[in-house]
Design a protein around this motif. Structure first.
Motif, PDB file in Angstrom:
ATOM      1  N   GLY A 181     -28.024  19.520  17.368  1.00 32.36           N
ATOM      2  CA  GLY A 181     -26.811  19.800  16.015  1.00 32.36           C
ATOM      3  C   GLY A 181     -25.799  18.538  16.142  1.00 32.36           C
ATOM      4  O   GLY A 181     -25.968  18.577  14.661  1.00 32.36           O
ATOM      5  N   ASN A 182     -25.774  18.125  17.026  1.00 30.02           N
ATOM      6  CA  ASN A 182     -24.807  16.764  16.787  1.00 30.02           C
ATOM      7  C   ASN A 182     -25.752  15.026  15.834  1.00 30.02           C
ATOM      8  O   ASN A 182     -25.161  15.476  14.607  1.00 30.02           O
ATOM      9  CB  ASN A 182     -25.008  16.163  17.846  1.00 30.02           C
ATOM     10  CG  ASN A 182     -23.978  16.731  19.095  1.00 30.02           C
ATOM     11  OD1 ASN A 182     -23.153  17.439  18.557  1.00 30.02           O
ATOM     12  ND2 ASN A 182     -23.891  15.508  20.505  1.00 30.02           N
ATOM     13  N   ARG A 226     -25.443  17.498  11.990  1.00 31.52           N
ATOM     14  CA  ARG A 226     -24.065  16.800  11.426  1.00 31.52           C
ATOM     15  C   ARG A 226     -23.898  15.285  11.164  1.00 31.52           C
ATOM     16  O   ARG A 226     -23.371  14.566  10.559  1.00 31.52           O
ATOM     17  CB  ARG A 226     -22.933  16.870  12.640  1.00 31.52           C
ATOM     18  CG  ARG A 226     -22.191  17.667  11.667  1.00 31.52           C
ATOM     19  CD  ARG A 226     -21.699  17.986  13.067  1.00 31.52           C
ATOM     20  NE  ARG A 226     -22.065  18.758  13.979  1.00 31.52           N
ATOM     21  CZ  ARG A 226     -21.834  18.941  15.528  1.00 31.52           C
ATOM     22  NH1 ARG A 226     -20.501  18.774  15.626  1.00 31.52           N
ATOM     23  NH2 ARG A 226     -21.998  19.408  15.698  1.00 31.52           N
ATOM     24  N   ASP A 245     -13.536  22.861   8.022  1.00 32.14           N
ATOM     25  CA  ASP A 245     -15.059  23.127   8.336  1.00 32.14           C
ATOM     26  C   ASP A 245     -15.755  22.448   6.763  1.00 32.14           C
ATOM     27  O   ASP A 245     -17.177  22.748   7.047  1.00 32.14           O
ATOM     28  CB  ASP A 245     -14.247  24.798   6.862  1.00 32.14           C
ATOM     29  CG  ASP A 245     -13.438  25.082   7.488  1.00 32.14           C
ATOM     30  OD1 ASP A 245     -13.301  25.150   8.836  1.00 32.14           O
ATOM     31  OD2 ASP A 245     -13.159  26.469   6.761  1.00 32.14           O
ATOM     32  N   ALA A 268     -17.352  21.095   9.939  1.00 29.39           N
ATOM     33  CA  ALA A 268     -17.780  21.447  10.636  1.00 29.39           C
ATOM     34  C   ALA A 268     -17.808  22.562  11.145  1.00 29.39           C
ATOM     35  O   ALA A 268     -18.913  23.217  12.093  1.00 29.39           O
ATOM     36  CB  ALA A 268     -16.141  20.636  11.543  1.00 29.39           C
ATOM     37  N   LEU A 293     -19.999  25.574  10.924  1.00 30.02           N
ATOM     38  CA  LEU A 293     -21.431  26.084  10.794  1.00 30.02           C
ATOM     39  C   LEU A 293     -21.752  26.845  10.087  1.00 30.02           C
ATOM     40  O   LEU A 293     -20.959  28.593   9.615  1.00 30.02           O
ATOM     41  CB  LEU A 293     -21.795  26.417  12.369  1.00 30.02           C
ATOM     42  CG  LEU A 293     -21.799  25.468  13.606  1.00 30.02           C
ATOM     43  CD1 LEU A 293     -22.007  26.040  15.052  1.00 30.02           C
ATOM     44  CD2 LEU A 293     -22.602  24.763  12.988  1.00 30.02           C
ATOM     45  N   SER A 295     -24.709  23.169  10.331  1.00 28.68           N
ATOM     46  CA  SER A 295     -23.967  22.622   9.500  1.00 28.68           C
ATOM     47  C   SER A 295     -23.743  22.770   8.140  1.00 28.68           C
ATOM     48  O   SER A 295     -24.771  22.826   7.577  1.00 28.68           O
ATOM     49  CB  SER A 295     -23.414  21.097   9.678  1.00 28.68           C
ATOM     50  OG  SER A 295     -23.704  20.145   9.647  1.00 28.68           O
ATOM     51  N   ARG A 321     -15.107  16.311   8.495  1.00 28.22           N
ATOM     52  CA  ARG A 321     -15.478  15.767  10.099  1.00 28.22           C
ATOM     53  C   ARG A 321     -14.606  15.397  10.735  1.00 28.22           C
ATOM     54  O   ARG A 321     -14.245  15.828  12.521  1.00 28.22           O
ATOM     55  CB  ARG A 321     -17.431  15.459   9.997  1.00 28.22           C
ATOM     56  CG  ARG A 321     -17.621  15.465  11.320  1.00 28.22           C
ATOM     57  CD  ARG A 321     -19.332  15.180  11.467  1.00 28.22           C
ATOM     58  NE  ARG A 321     -19.611  14.668  12.665  1.00 28.22           N
ATOM     59  CZ  ARG A 321     -19.975  12.869  12.964  1.00 28.22           C
ATOM     60  NH1 ARG A 321     -20.392  12.563  11.291  1.00 28.22           N
ATOM     61  NH2 ARG A 321     -20.415  12.555  13.799  1.00 28.22           N
TER      62      ARG A 321
END
Ligand SMILES: Nc1ncnc2c1ncn2[C@@H]1O[C@H](COP(=O)(O)OP(=O)(O)OP(=O)(O)O)[C@@H](O)[C@H]1O
Ligand SMILES: Nc1ncnc2c1ncn2[C@@H]1O[C@H](COP(=O)(O)OP(=O)(O)OP(=O)(O)O)[C@@H](O)[C@H]1O
Ligand SMILES: [Mg+2]
Ligand SMILES: [Mg+2]
Lengths: 509, 293, 331, 331
Positions: free
Chosen positions: D61-62, D65, D171, D174, D176, D181, D249
């Motif tokens: 996930g990181n 992003r 939003d 960040a 989801l 994302s 972010r």
């Protein structure tokens, strides 16, 4: 966007394009001097002249690629100021350039239809299916249905690229089609196909302007011929009213007899022996000899593998099988540097691609391959360099004879002579010449033949690769013929003739 | 939370590793961490706030037990700070406090207060007259430099001292300092004191002044307490003072706070290290020849 | 400057234009070189009009010292650009040369330190050149990678600034020889040498030719990989020398020295008429590019242009300069 | 991505492989695209072997992003590279987009802020493109200059960081949407759109063709300046969008954001097979270049590679990657 065949107009002989009193200078060079010339619909009009006479400049002026200093261009009786090639194209003047104008990373289809790719009616998105179909149809009409239009253009041979250039020029029905030395890279059969197409185009009413140094082609194809000399118009006359000798006199100002030099018989000495040489995908099982003082001609249709053989001997490419003996020692060059060190030189066929450094002077280009010989401790001896280059400029009649001139500003034929000068300056013992006179005028050809003849007489071995039949026949002591990567014929000077070479090269024994 | 884990891993996040101050801070944190038996992992943000943010995420994903961050001059970092909070890990800020306050502890100097102290030294030296030139590090949004400058300004304002702001940034380095100073010296006949927002620029400026043979008339004052600068002050050259911003002091307290947090103890939220203004009087005692900075 | 402006008085008139040029063309070249010179004098005039401080001995002295580093780096960059390449690693090599010079000086003396710095820089450049020419990789990406690698090496060598105590450490960058600094003399000597190299030696001519048509050069029997490798080696050498001079001038060697220096070097070459991708560019033009950039920076400080407007003005002046050069080329 | 993987006919001959490619080759292209993919999986495997933390949901996930910003910038850079250009101003445009997004958000809301950011970025790009194409200046130097100019403008807009209080400010970067994302979705949509643009529109095809032979394109009646201007406009648009997402972010907009971002973007394109100078490069390749770079950074943090060695390792991996791509191309 409609393919060329679509419309059917008649040969009415109407004048469509006129250059009137056109004058053009490049710095100190007077490239065109008040040229007045008219082109008719439904006629093939040839333009001939020495290298640097102004032929390409005239076409540039007619298409709008360069502006004029004086005079004007009339299309359909109305004067037009052509500023860019687009202006010319909008008026239906299309051109096949002397050099490559293709985008290598795109497909054949896209190159041909560049700028007017078909779009899907509703979305406006490019319709690739239609595009490929359109391009394929175009090549069908041209007489080359076998060309795969989905190929990347960069992967095509020089001959195929030339065909794509032509297809591009006619992808929009041209009113005037200009062909600047279109046959320089074409093989015999391909030239026939091209001529057939050009005649069909003429019959439909297109005005065709045809530039070539092959005078035979002029008489075969054109109805009228214009001669330029030093930028000035010498005259325009129907081809039926003149002959080759007459044209040459008009071009050069004198008669040229004995195009090919008288030669002494070869003397014994070092020689090159090639045995079973092969390179995967290009040629296989090639064996031949070239001895000191001998000129061995190599003939073949385009793509038969001759250039590849030359590059392998020279170390520019690596052979995959076979042996080479040079001066009684086995020899396998892994780089051009090594081959040059052993006294082998190669003049390549593509002068812009790998012959010249554009942006550098005649001096630099001509001495590029012999810098070691004219330098001491790595420092160039400028006076020696100047002397040597100036001698070549005189010998080959390079014009203008200014060695500081940028080669990019020379005419095509003179550029070719600079490349030749580069290799003559290497003092090689084996000289491989791949199409040495491509784009060179008849007077200069004679000078070059003379130089080659004298080199051979002085004991140098020459391998002369050429698609110019008279050249191969006139210059060679022996002739080798290649077909599809194989050596298929060997002829002595006495037994060779145009018919026999052609038959051998095309497999029609 | 449980008792202090002796083999806990601490993530050290640094905005960059290019400037000596930041390197010194990281080394001091590593050394203090090792003393307490912590493992340390360093992530170098390369000067980029976005990379810092990624570094924080990566360290959290790696499973560090706590984070110590020196991300000066970034002012706030709401996104990444929220991520740390969500991961439930303690975070100690060193050197630079973030506005918005979701951290557990902060240790640093008060740049403005020390700047005021430095300003006093300058004001005293100049005796209420003369020209004070100021060299900034930049860029415009660097609030650390701005706080230092404001501190100094508060003491020289409303005196007879004329202010001269260098138009170009010294970029916090010696070569930036020397370049800017050279141009200023060429233009301005009278300069009495030069204040630079850090010692590196000041050391460069000092060279330019020496090259112009104006050492006698121009004194320089820096900030940070870099070793080379303290040496100059000890020797009694025209380097007359600096504000202390000692990485070793800050790091020691910072790691102490982290250890306490890992042990589940409550800690003081903001800790300001003692205000020390370095002058010839105290310089010798503050000089640590083994310090990397 | 004055001495080297007219070096070729003895040579034939045609050659005198070309001694400093990388090309031996006729009119076109002269134009390309003339325009930057004109820009340069324009700038000088503006300078003189707006501020008295510019034409002072002190300021000209500063300027002549400030341009040395970029001057040397740009010269190396030019050689690389002529081959059709680019060298982004110069900034890191500046740092490499700088920290080695400072690191070795105290132990082995200044000459050894200089030798160490220049050798290391040359080696770094040769490695760049070898990777680029043997594996035929794109110079941009290779030198971008080695930029990081060399910077890493520099920081591994020393992570804190070095300030040597050797008494003559600052001579190289700061000492005066007559009215000018030692560094400037070294730089001018390098310009003369480079111009000789590019115009009068076989390898130099090959370097220029490669940018025009690499295949033609290869087929002419030139060892192209070797020539390219030498070009990057020279770039590394000159950058390391710049680093040593810079560090000597600063009296301290920071491992972070030289960040983004490649941009100013490339800008100087392009302002001086060089074409990225090769085939065009001249030593004299580059020298004027270097002066132009140096004067822009100097002038903005003298005029007191505010820091963030400086970036703006500098950008605008660069565009203006290349516009003028391009116009000049066309005519 | 699946539906459009196999269109009936594409620019490329006989193949559906080329939907993401900017070239219309046959086999060669496939290789070029395959090799980065292989590198990528190699990296993944290394990652999985050496650290457990890599294949965790959180880390993936990181990663997804983290790559968004460079992904968007690289896509714009690719389009510019395809025309034979380069855009060094992207980092400054990222900042421009970022500060405008943050600056406008509180007053006029998120949609207006996004519109302002993207419009400003597009404008900046169009100006780049106009200068480059109308005056025929070298892209490198023009965008180097505008890099400074735009950065200056950003600082004039705000000297200090902006942190808006708008509740949904974060939003864009960040939030989801399902497992991924919002930013990633936007990026993927842009990749699809770009691939469509390059393969199915006349302007897109002209963009690709210009890098191959600009003269041929001009002769074909294409408005070359307009096409080039659009390419830079797209680059500016995508960079500003990247800036907005990044700022969202981080929750804060620093005017100094984005420094040196151009280097990572160019590196991603080249790792993905693009050739600087034009004529080659693909959207899919670039995507993998972006992932490769993202994973290198992520992995080094997970493995705890020491800071100065990180630069070294990253440089070495980049060289390795382009070497593999180049090998693949030859075979
Ligand atoms: N761009 C240019 N700059 C300067 N001179 C030029 C330029 N182009 C052509 N010339 C000069 O103009 C003259 C005419 O050249 P042009 O190319 O028209 O000759 P040509 O008849 O086509 O010759 P060839 O048969 O060799 O192709 C030559 O002297 C040539 O050197
Ligand atoms: N640029 C190219 N790319 C790919 N294949 C080529 C290219 N040029 C030639 N070939 C192919 O290589 C083989 C040998 O060509 P080669 O050029 O050696 O022939 P040639 O007899 O010298 O003809 P030409 O007159 O075209 O030079 C042929 O099959 C040809 O189609
Ligand atoms: Mg011609
Ligand atoms: Mg051939």
């Amino acid at each position: 966007m409609t393919p060329a065949i679509a419309s059917q107009s008649s040969r009415d002989g109407r004048i469509v394009l006129v250059a009137e009193g056109v004058d053009k200078r490049y710095g100190g060079t007077h490239a065109l001097r008040g040229v007045t010339i008219a082109f008719r619909a439904g006629e093939i009009h040839a333009i001939v002249g020495e290298n640097g006479a102004g032929k390409s400049t005239l076409t540039r002026v007619l298409t709008g690629a360069t502006g004029v200093d004086a005079g004007h261009i009339q299309v359909d009786g109305a004067a037009h100021e052509l500023r860019t090639p687009l202006d010319g194209q909008r008026l239906g003047i299309r051109m096949v350039h002397q050099h490559d104008t293709l985008v290598p990373n795109l497909s054949v289809t896209e190159n041909v239809l560049l700028g007017h790719l078909p779009r899907a009616p509703r979305t406006g998105w490019i319709d690739w299916r239609a595009a490929h179909g359109l391009a394929a149809a175009l090549f069908g009409q041209l007489g080359w249905p076998e060309l795969d239009v989905r190929q990347r253009t960069g992967a095509l041979s020089a001959a195929q690229r030339q065909i794509v250039e032509i297809a591009k020029a006619i992808s929009i029905e041209p009113r005037v089609l200009i062909l600047d030395e279109p046959t320089a890279t074409l093989a015999h059969q391909d030239i026939e196909r091209l001529f057939a197409f050009v005649r069909r185009l003429r019959d439909r009413g297109t005005a065709v302007i045809y530039i070539s140094h092959h005078l035979d082609e002029i008489f075969e194809l054109a109805e009228r011929v214009t001669v330029l000399r030093d930028g000035a118009l010498v005259g325009t006359l129907p081809t039926a009213q003149t002959d080759k000798a007459g044209l040459i006199r008009m071009m050069v100002g004198r008669a040229i007899e004995d195009l090919f030099p008288q030669r002494a018989p070869p003397a014994p000495g070092h020689r090159l022996s090639v045995h079973g040489l092969a390179r995967t995908g290009a040629f296989a099982d090639v064996s031949f000899d070239v001895g000191a003082g001998e000129i061995v001609g190599m003939y073949g249709l385009v793509g038969s593998g001759r250039s590849e053989i030359a590059r392998c001997i020279f170390g520019a490419d690596l052979a995959t099988a076979g042996t080479i003996t040079w001066r009684d020692k086995p020899f396998a060059a892994r780089s051009p540097k090594q081959a040059l060190g052993e006294g082998i030189a190669l003049l390549t066929e593509d002068r812009l691609g790998d012959g010249l450094v554009r942006g550098m002077s005649i001096r630099d280009n001509a001495s590029l391959a012999s810098m070691a010989a004219i330098s001491r401790w790595g420092v160039l001896r400028k006076n020696l360099q100047r002397g040597r280059v100036e001698e070549q400029v005189r010998r080959l009649a390079i014009r203008p004879p200014d060695i500081e001139r940028n080669v990019a500003a020379l005419s095509g034929g003179n550029q070719q002579k600079v490349v030749l000068a580069k290799w003559l300056l290497t003092d090689a013992k084996l000289l491989i010449l791949d199409e040495p006179t491509r784009g060179v005028d008849i007077a200069a050809k004679r000078d070059i033949y003379d130089v080659i003849g004298r080199l051979a007489d002085s004991g140098i071995a020459v391998l002369l690769i050429s698609s110019d039949l008279p050249e191969v026949l006139g210059m060679s002591d022996r002739i080798l013929v290649m077909r599809e990567g194989r050596l298929v014929g060997r002829f002595g000077r006495a037994e060779a003739s145009e018919e026999r070479l052609l038959a051998s090269a095309s497999g029609l024994h | 939370q449980q008792a202090p884990k002796r083999d806990a891993t601490i993530g050290i996040v640094t905005l960059q590793m290019r400037a000596p101050y930041f390197v010194a801070m990281v080394r001091a944190l590593e050394a203090e961490g090792a003393k307490r038996g912590f493992k340390t992992v360093v992530a170098d943000g390369g000067g980029d706030a976005a990379k810092v943010s990624s570094d924080i995420e990566d360290l959290l994903a790696r499973g560090v037990d706590g984070l110590i961050m020196n991300i000066s001059p970034l002012e706030s970092l709401p996104g990444p700070m929220a991520a740390i909070k969500k991961a439930g890990k303690p975070v100690v800020l060193v050197n630079r406090k973030l506005t918005g306050g979701e951290y557990d502890a902060w240790v640093g100097v008060d740049n403005r207060v020390i700047g005021t102290g430095v300003g006093e030294v300058i004001a005293k030296h100049m005796g209420g007259k003369g020209v004070l030139m100021m060299m900034r590090g930049g860029p415009e949004d660097n609030s650390t430099g701005n706080a230092r400058r404001d501190g100094v300004l508060s003491k020289v304002k409303d005196t007879g001292i004329q202010l001269l702001m260098a138009p170009e940034f010294g970029k916090w380095t010696e070569d930036g300092g020397i370049r800017v100073m050279e141009d200023m010296l060429a233009k301005h006949k009278q300069i009495n004191v030069v204040f630079c927002e850090n010692d590196s620029m000041c050391l460069g400026a000092q060279k330019a002044i020496a090259d112009a043979k104006r050492t006698g008339e121009i004194s320089v004052v820096g900030f940070d307490g870099q070793k080379s600068a303290i040496e100059q002050i000890v020797m009694g050259t025209n380097y007359i003072g600096s504000g202390q911003n000692s990485p070793s002091v800050i790091a020691r307290i910072g790691v102490e706070r982290m250890a306490a947090l890992l042990a589940g103890q409550k800690v003081e939220k903001d800790t300001i290290t003692p205000v020390v203004v370095i002058t010839k009087e105290n310089a010798a005692s503050l000089l640590d020849p083994n310090s990397p900075f | 400057m004055t001495a080297s402006d007219r070096p070729a008085e003895t040579a034939a008139p045609k050659d005198s234009r070309a001694l400093f040029s990388a090309r031996t063309l006729g009119i076109e070249l002269t134009w390309r070189e003339l325009i930057p010179v004109l820009c340069f004098f324009l700038l000088l005039t503006v300078a003189a009009t707006f501020t008295d401080a510019f034409f002072t001995e002190r300021n000209i002295g500063n300027l002549l010292r400030q341009i040395v580093a970029n001057g040397l780096i740009s010269l190396g960059m030019l050689i690389v650009i002529l081959t059709g390449g680019i060298d982004l690693s110069v900034g890191s090599v500046v740092a490499l040369g700088g920290v080695l010079f400072a690191g070795v000086a105290d132990r082995l003396g200044i000459p050894a330190a200089l030798a160490a710095a220049v050798t290391a820089g040359t080696l770094a450049g040769l490695i760049n050149g070898t990777i680029i020419s043997r594996f035929r990789l794109q110079p941009f990406i290779v030198t971008l990678a080695t930029m990081g690698i060399i910077r890493g090496v520099v920081f591994i060598y020393t992570e804190s600034p070095l300030s040597p105590r050797h008494e003559s450490f600052r001579d190289l960058g700061a000492a005066l020889v007559g009215p000018v600094s030692m560094g400037l003399l070294i730089m001018l000597a390098c310009y003369l040498a480079a111009s000789f190299f590019l115009n009068r030696t076989a390898t130099g001519r090959a370097t220029v030719a490669i940018g025009g048509n690499v295949e033609a050069v290869r087929l002419a029997g030139v060892n192209v990989p070797r020539t390219i490798t030498i070009a990057y080696g020279l770039s590394g050498m000159l950058s390391a020398l710049a680093g040593a001079i810079l560090v000597s001038r600063l009296g301290i060697a920071q491992p972070s020295l030289g960040a983004a220096y490649e941009l100013d070097a490339i800008a100087a070459c392009v302002i001086g008429g060089a074409v990225l991708g090769g085939g065009s560019g001249s030593v004299l033009g580059t020298l004027f590019g270097v002066f132009t950039l140096g004067i822009i920076n100097n002038l903005m400080n003298l005029l007191g242009v505010k820091s963030f407007y400086q970036e703006l003005v500098k950008g605008a002046v660069i565009i203006l300069a290349v516009l003028l050069v391009a116009r000049g080329r066309k005519s």
